[in-house]
Design an enzyme around this catalytic site. Structure first.
Site, PDB file in Angstrom:
ATOM      1  N   GLN A  40      35.647  40.226  35.254  1.00 44.31           N
ATOM      2  CA  GLN A  40      36.172  39.289  36.347  1.00 44.31           C
ATOM      3  C   GLN A  40      36.185  37.932  36.035  1.00 44.31           C
ATOM      4  OE1 GLN A  40      37.948  40.628  39.242  1.00 44.31           O
ATOM      5  NE2 GLN A  40      38.794  38.194  39.232  1.00 44.31           N
ATOM      6  N   LYS A  47      39.289  45.648  44.435  1.00 43.46           N
ATOM      7  CA  LYS A  47      39.449  46.647  43.109  1.00 43.46           C
ATOM      8  C   LYS A  47      38.702  47.847  43.332  1.00 43.46           C
ATOM      9  CE  LYS A  47      40.679  42.669  40.142  1.00 43.46           C
ATOM     10  NZ  LYS A  47      40.644  41.786  39.347  1.00 43.46           N
ATOM     11  N   ASP A  67      42.670  45.233  31.512  1.00 43.23           N
ATOM     12  CA  ASP A  67      43.290  43.821  31.937  1.00 43.23           C
ATOM     13  C   ASP A  67      44.312  43.252  31.127  1.00 43.23           C
ATOM     14  OD1 ASP A  67      42.791  42.552  34.354  1.00 43.23           O
ATOM     15  OD2 ASP A  67      41.161  41.549  33.722  1.00 43.23           O
TER      16      ASP A  67
END
Ligand code: NAP
Length: 306
Positions: free
Chosen positions: A96, A52, A119
């Site tokens: 994460q 990422k 997200d």
């Protein structure tokens, strides 16, 4: 043989389309900013985060990584999120998952400013999704929609079956398909006659994490199959069964000691489906691309450019 829906090509298209938007933001004052929280030491998460951060670097998005230790307290992580929520140069915050076992992941996701939730997992954003209003969408599900749209797979009026009901993939992709006017059925581990239900699907989305479980009898001839699952198989016997003793695949297995497979049998899907996403190289590449899209969009909104 079914047509392959190439996720890597779609990813590259999407990233190329983002470049002028990042340049426009830069010209307007600053690049988009993404902050990633990687708590503990999960090796798979470390690889995902590295990818990422690299994608950000390639696009000119400013990224930073925060790495609380595995024993960091819930409060320490919540304080970090609160600090990032306040920072004007941070447009996106990515937590994460999974977080270390003692941390309440839902509380941490809930603490992220919904406007910076790149997200798309904050309950406010899930509410926007359910009601069909604009907002950041979960990355893997929105990547699946990009593949379907860019390959001009008809969705409206079609029967879509989604196998898996997680908050990250199954539920959001079901709503995205519903908003595109598919007739959607969601299946899970208690579904009765899974093969029969799957065989009704014009679009079959498999998001279970069960290596090659969906064989030919689950697939309607000519259907579009989107395989989200990723499982690493380490048994040569299993590899031989799944790949029907393909010498090429078994040689690859012997070289690497393992192989990545999806939820759908790769030989059957190529024979029965009309089009399908391979594993690897299908849905996977889209997840990071859509994270970049969400970060750029958040920066545009916050800088008043859209
Ligand atoms: P998850 O939270 O474990 O959910 C799995 C879902 O599959 C559950 O709803 C479960 O049903 C259902 N399921 C499990 N076994 C089943 C069976 N035998 N028959 C029918 N349904 C079954 O998984 P997830 O996070 O959604 O991820 C799913 C897969 O996608 C994993 O392999 C993951 O690695 C992969 N993934 C890939 C990407 C990517 O970028 N390519 C991104 C995210 C996830 P119940 O609810 O009844 O337990």
């Amino acid at each position: 043989m079914a047509r392959i829906l190439d996720g890597t090509a779609v990813r590259d298209q999407i990233l190329n389309e983002l470049k002028p938007r990042v340049a426009r933001l830069q010209a307007a004052g600053r690049p988009p900013g993404l902050a990633v929280i990687l708590a503990g030491d999960n090796p798979a998460s470390e690889i995902y985060v590295r990818n990422k951060i690299k994608a950000c670097g390639d696009l000119g998005i400013c990224s930073e990584k925060h790495t609380p230790t595995a024993s960091a307290s819930q409060q320490a992580i919540l304080d970090l999120v609160a600090m990032l929520n306040q920072r004007p140069d941070v447009d996106g915050i990515l937590v994460q998952l999974p977080l270390p076992g003692h941390i309440d992941a839902k509380a941490v996701v809930m603490a992220v400013d919904p406007a910076k939730d790149v997200d798309g997992l904050h309950p406010s954003n899930l509410g926007l999704l359910v009601s069909g209003r604009p907002g950041p969408r979960a990355c893997t599900p929105s990547g699946i929609l990009e593949i379907l749209k860019r390959y001009e797979i008809p969705i409206a009026g079609r029967r879509a079956v989604v196998v898996g009901r997680s908050d990250i993939v199954g539920k959001p992709v079901s709503f995205l398909l519903l908003h595109e006017h598919a007739t959607v059925t969601i299946c899970h581990s208690r579904t009765v006659d899974l093969p029969g239900v799957c065989r009704e699907a014009d679009i079959l989305v498999a998001a279970m994490g069960r290596a090659a479980l969906l064989t030919g009898e689950y697939i309607k001839p000519g259907a579009t199959v989107i395989d989200v699952g990723t499982s690493r198989i380490e048994s040569r016997e299993e590899a031989a069964r799944i790949f029907r003793n393909s010498p090429e695949k078994l040689a690859a297995f012997d070289r690497r000691g393992s192989l990545l497979v999806g939820d759908v049998n790769p030989i059957d899907v190529a024979e029965v489906a009309g089009a399908y996403t391979p594993v690897p190289g299908g849905v996977g590449p889209l997840t990071i691309a859509m994270l970049m899209v969400n970060t750029v969009r958040s920066a545009e909104r916050r800088m008043g450019l859209c």
